[in-house]
Design a protein around this motif. Structure first.
Motif, mmCIF file in Angstrom:
data_model
loop_
_atom_site.group_PDB
_atom_site.id
_atom_site.type_symbol
_atom_site.label_atom_id
_atom_site.label_comp_id
_atom_site.label_asym_id
_atom_site.label_seq_id
_atom_site.Cartn_x
_atom_site.Cartn_y
_atom_site.Cartn_z
ATOM 1 N N LEU A 63 36.165 1.610 13.750
ATOM 2 C CA LEU A 63 36.891 2.979 15.134
ATOM 3 C C LEU A 63 38.089 3.361 16.095
ATOM 4 C CD1 LEU A 63 34.922 5.688 14.326
ATOM 5 C CD2 LEU A 63 36.343 6.017 12.816
ATOM 6 N N ALA A 64 38.078 2.081 16.942
ATOM 7 C CA ALA A 64 38.271 1.208 18.529
ATOM 8 C C ALA A 64 38.784 0.987 17.498
ATOM 9 C CB ALA A 64 37.468 0.754 18.900
ATOM 10 N N VAL A 65 39.501 -0.034 16.843
ATOM 11 C CA VAL A 65 40.965 -0.838 16.052
ATOM 12 C C VAL A 65 41.470 0.536 15.975
ATOM 13 C CG1 VAL A 65 41.408 -1.787 14.821
ATOM 14 C CG2 VAL A 65 39.900 -2.663 15.953
ATOM 15 N N VAL A 66 41.383 1.362 15.262
ATOM 16 C CA VAL A 66 42.467 1.876 14.248
ATOM 17 C C VAL A 66 43.152 3.323 15.622
ATOM 18 C CG1 VAL A 66 41.535 1.715 12.016
ATOM 19 C CG2 VAL A 66 40.642 3.777 13.206
ATOM 20 N N VAL A 67 42.465 3.100 16.025
ATOM 21 C CA VAL A 67 42.830 4.384 17.413
ATOM 22 C C VAL A 67 43.694 3.697 18.448
ATOM 23 C CG1 VAL A 67 41.648 6.020 16.637
ATOM 24 C CG2 VAL A 67 41.079 4.736 18.524
ATOM 25 N N ARG A 68 43.154 2.554 18.738
ATOM 26 C CA ARG A 68 44.155 1.242 19.051
ATOM 27 C C ARG A 68 42.922 1.189 21.002
ATOM 28 N NH1 ARG A 68 43.528 -1.709 17.547
ATOM 29 N NH2 ARG A 68 45.070 -3.193 18.036
ATOM 30 N N GLN A 69 41.864 1.485 20.496
ATOM 31 C CA GLN A 69 41.541 1.665 22.056
ATOM 32 C C GLN A 69 39.876 0.940 22.149
ATOM 33 O OE1 GLN A 69 42.116 3.537 24.444
ATOM 34 N NE2 GLN A 69 43.518 5.048 23.538
ATOM 35 N N GLU A 70 39.900 -0.378 21.820
ATOM 36 C CA GLU A 70 38.810 -0.987 21.724
ATOM 37 C C GLU A 70 38.081 -1.954 23.029
ATOM 38 O OE1 GLU A 70 42.291 -3.261 18.476
ATOM 39 O OE2 GLU A 70 42.684 -1.870 20.652
ATOM 40 N N LEU A 71 39.530 -1.523 23.944
ATOM 41 C CA LEU A 71 38.852 -2.007 24.857
ATOM 42 C C LEU A 71 38.392 -0.993 25.991
ATOM 43 C CD1 LEU A 71 41.780 -3.660 26.754
ATOM 44 C CD2 LEU A 71 39.595 -4.968 25.689
ATOM 45 N N VAL A 72 38.686 0.697 25.861
ATOM 46 C CA VAL A 72 37.595 1.568 25.471
ATOM 47 C C VAL A 72 36.907 1.968 25.827
ATOM 48 C CG1 VAL A 72 37.711 3.897 25.703
ATOM 49 C CG2 VAL A 72 39.737 3.061 26.305
ATOM 50 N N LEU A 73 36.498 0.686 24.357
ATOM 51 C CA LEU A 73 34.855 1.211 23.148
ATOM 52 C C LEU A 73 33.193 -0.498 24.675
ATOM 53 C CD1 LEU A 73 33.022 1.929 20.843
ATOM 54 C CD2 LEU A 73 34.467 -0.517 20.158
ATOM 55 N N LEU A 74 34.371 -0.987 25.022
ATOM 56 C CA LEU A 74 33.673 -1.590 26.039
ATOM 57 C C LEU A 74 32.945 -0.841 27.138
ATOM 58 C CD1 LEU A 74 35.541 -4.796 26.217
ATOM 59 C CD2 LEU A 74 33.425 -4.819 24.953
ATOM 60 N N ILE A 75 33.251 0.368 27.487
ATOM 61 C CA ILE A 75 33.356 1.268 28.819
ATOM 62 C C ILE A 75 32.268 2.389 27.686
ATOM 63 C CG2 ILE A 75 34.337 2.720 29.926
ATOM 64 C CD1 ILE A 75 36.829 1.100 30.233
ATOM 65 N N MET A 76 32.616 2.385 26.888
ATOM 66 C CA MET A 76 32.290 3.887 26.272
ATOM 67 C C MET A 76 30.692 3.178 25.858
ATOM 68 S SD MET A 76 34.470 6.475 24.718
ATOM 69 C CE MET A 76 35.074 5.474 23.535
ATOM 70 N N GLY A 77 30.744 2.449 25.223
ATOM 71 C CA GLY A 77 29.331 1.726 24.765
ATOM 72 C C GLY A 77 28.813 0.598 25.288
ATOM 73 N N GLY A 78 29.093 1.161 26.812
ATOM 74 C CA GLY A 78 28.234 0.236 28.112
ATOM 75 C C GLY A 78 27.423 -0.635 27.557
ATOM 76 N N VAL A 79 26.021 0.715 26.732
ATOM 77 C CA VAL A 79 24.569 0.314 26.918
ATOM 78 C C VAL A 79 24.416 -0.946 25.250
ATOM 79 C CG1 VAL A 79 22.791 0.543 26.102
ATOM 80 C CG2 VAL A 79 23.867 2.344 27.484
ATOM 81 N N PHE A 80 25.402 -0.558 24.478
ATOM 82 C CA PHE A 80 25.723 -2.027 24.235
ATOM 83 C C PHE A 80 25.432 -3.122 24.037
ATOM 84 C CE2 PHE A 80 26.552 2.086 21.150
ATOM 85 C CZ PHE A 80 25.609 2.279 20.503
ATOM 86 N N VAL A 81 27.007 -2.944 25.196
ATOM 87 C CA VAL A 81 27.013 -4.365 25.970
ATOM 88 C C VAL A 81 26.376 -4.826 26.710
ATOM 89 C CG1 VAL A 81 28.680 -5.314 27.074
ATOM 90 C CG2 VAL A 81 29.113 -3.635 26.142
ATOM 91 N N MET A 82 25.630 -4.253 27.680
ATOM 92 C CA MET A 82 24.187 -4.964 28.440
ATOM 93 C C MET A 82 23.298 -4.902 27.387
ATOM 94 S SD MET A 82 23.888 -1.700 31.557
ATOM 95 C CE MET A 82 23.339 -0.492 30.474
ATOM 96 N N GLU A 83 22.451 -4.235 26.543
ATOM 97 C CA GLU A 83 21.956 -5.266 25.885
ATOM 98 C C GLU A 83 22.143 -6.146 25.436
ATOM 99 O OE1 GLU A 83 19.278 -4.209 25.421
ATOM 100 O OE2 GLU A 83 18.940 -1.724 24.997
ATOM 101 N N THR A 84 23.658 -6.531 24.811
ATOM 102 C CA THR A 84 23.899 -8.060 23.920
ATOM 103 C C THR A 84 24.344 -9.003 25.132
ATOM 104 O OG1 THR A 84 25.419 -6.684 22.596
ATOM 105 C CG2 THR A 84 25.402 -9.019 22.533
ATOM 106 N N VAL A 85 24.392 -8.445 26.320
ATOM 107 C CA VAL A 85 24.418 -10.016 27.244
ATOM 108 C C VAL A 85 23.439 -10.590 27.836
ATOM 109 C CG1 VAL A 85 25.232 -10.057 29.585
ATOM 110 C CG2 VAL A 85 26.856 -9.257 28.165
ATOM 111 N N SER A 86 22.359 -9.451 27.786
ATOM 112 C CA SER A 86 21.090 -8.909 27.988
ATOM 113 C C SER A 86 20.555 -10.541 27.339
ATOM 114 C CB SER A 86 19.654 -8.234 28.293
ATOM 115 O OG SER A 86 19.691 -8.338 26.889
ATOM 116 N N VAL A 87 21.085 -10.249 26.340
ATOM 117 C CA VAL A 87 20.254 -11.786 25.366
ATOM 118 C C VAL A 87 20.868 -12.440 25.264
ATOM 119 C CG1 VAL A 87 20.168 -12.082 22.528
ATOM 120 C CG2 VAL A 87 19.377 -9.943 23.257
#
Length: 361
Positions: free
Chosen positions: A281-305
């Motif tokens: 969805l982020a790709v087709v609406v051209r907002q991949e970098l905004v997804l990194l912001i909005m999905g910050g919880v997912f990012v934190m979980e991944t980075v922690s691993v």
């Protein structure tokens, strides 16, 4: 499907024209998905329990989780069913974006289903091996990228937007666009899967981010709004709002049964699929970098691993008491509901920041 029927009935009674409104169909899609989940949920949970499709809890995990052993899993099937039916009912089935997003979601769900089935029904604790899982994820992710390239109708569909900067937009060549799609889709899929470790922890952020991406899709698919906000106009992409509505409704319906203490877990069939859905969805609406912001919880979980593994291999020491991050806070003494709700609150704030990038440019 119902859109085509309404177009036919409109010739007899003009009031059916109301179903041409994208916003209404998105709302109806969310309501439909919600009711499907609420109806199918008890039946699925009962069936999973009868067939002993219960959660297997790691011995090295938090001791408080041992009581969750045997809780029905693979509940993500109800989410995918609700999303698929609602999208097919209320979406424009001639729209290529709808099919790309839907197929990516279902195919990642199929990968998750095989993994879950091997773990639970066949008693194979490893399920799909890491290599097998990443291979099939890569096949689907790259396939989606190629499909988007082959069907692109304007340069805007392959542009990268940088948040907070109105005039910083990059035209991506194919050799950069394809890897970007791959990493966003596969990365988000696995990030959501890592986050899915507590009751309701993954599903509510998914619902919030999906709703925000629906807003972004509506704006990107509207020439006037896109021009006013300075974002690429992608003709037809607004139709994925119906899919986003289905994700929101299905996710809330699942949360009804997944809220603490959970009656069912989504399993990889749900987590991998929902993560891939957010990525595409982020790709087709051209907002991949905004997804990194909005999905910050997912990012934190991944980075922690990643940090935990790297630290242990390099120094023999762990940065966190346990990874992913939510387990760290559990072992610090936070009750599970506190961890869950605080992560939800963080996601609300991050989603608002992501939406604010539309004006802070």
């Amino acid at each position: 499907m119902l859109l085509w029927i309404s177009e036919y009935l409109e010739s007899f009674y003009g009031a059916f024209n109301v179903f041409q409104y994208l916003s209404l169909r998105a709302i109806l899609s969310a309501i439909t998905a919600l009711f499907i989940s609420l109806i199918v949920g008890p039946l699925l949970i009962r069936n999973l329990s009868m067939n002993q499709m219960g959660q297997q809890v790691r011995d090295d995990g938090p001791q408080a989780h041992l009581i969750k052993a045997g809780t029905p899993t693979m509940g993500g099937a109800m989410i995918l069913l609700a999303i698929m039916v609602s999208t097919l009912l209320w979406g424009d089935l001639s729209n290529r974006f709808v099919w790309i997003v839907l197929l990516v979601t279902l195919l990642f769900g199929a990968i998750g289903w095989v993994d879950d089935y091997r773990k639970i029904a066949l008693g194979n604790s490893k399920g799909l091996s890491g290599k097998e899982k990443y291979f099939w994820q890569s096949v689907v992710g790259l396939g989606a990228a190629v499909a988007l390239v082959m069907t692109a109708k304007s340069p805007a569909e392959m542009q990268l937007i940088v948040p907070f900067f109105k005039d910083v937009i990059f035209d991506l060549p194919i050799w950069l666009f394809v890897p970007l799609v791959y990493f966003v889709v596969v990365g988000t899929s696995n990030a959501v899967n890592l986050t899915d470790g507590l009751d309701g922890l993954a599903i509510m952020p998914t619902v919030l981010v999906a709703g925000a991406l629906g807003i972004l899709a509506y704006l990107a698919g509207h020439a006037g709004f896109a021009k006013y906000l300075g974002i690429p106009y992608v003709a037809g992409v607004g139709e994925v709002v119906v899919f986003c509505g289905a994700m929101v409704g299905a996710g809330l319906g699942f949360l009804w049964f997944n809220t603490y203490p959970a009656q069912v877990f989504m399993g990889d069939i749900g987590a991998l699929a929902l993560g891939a859905a957010l990525g595409i969805l982020a790709v087709v609406v051209r907002q991949e970098l905004v997804l990194l912001i909005m999905g910050g919880v997912f990012v934190m979980e991944t980075v922690s691993v990643i940090l935990q593994v790297a630290s242990f291999k390099l120094t023999g020491k762990r940065l966190f008491r346990m990874a992913p991050l939510h387990h760290h806070f559990e072992l610090k003494g936070w009750p599970e509901p506190r961890v869950i709700v605080r992560f939800w609150i963080i996601t609300v704030m991050l989603v608002l920041i992501g939406l604010a990038t539309l004006k802070i440019r």
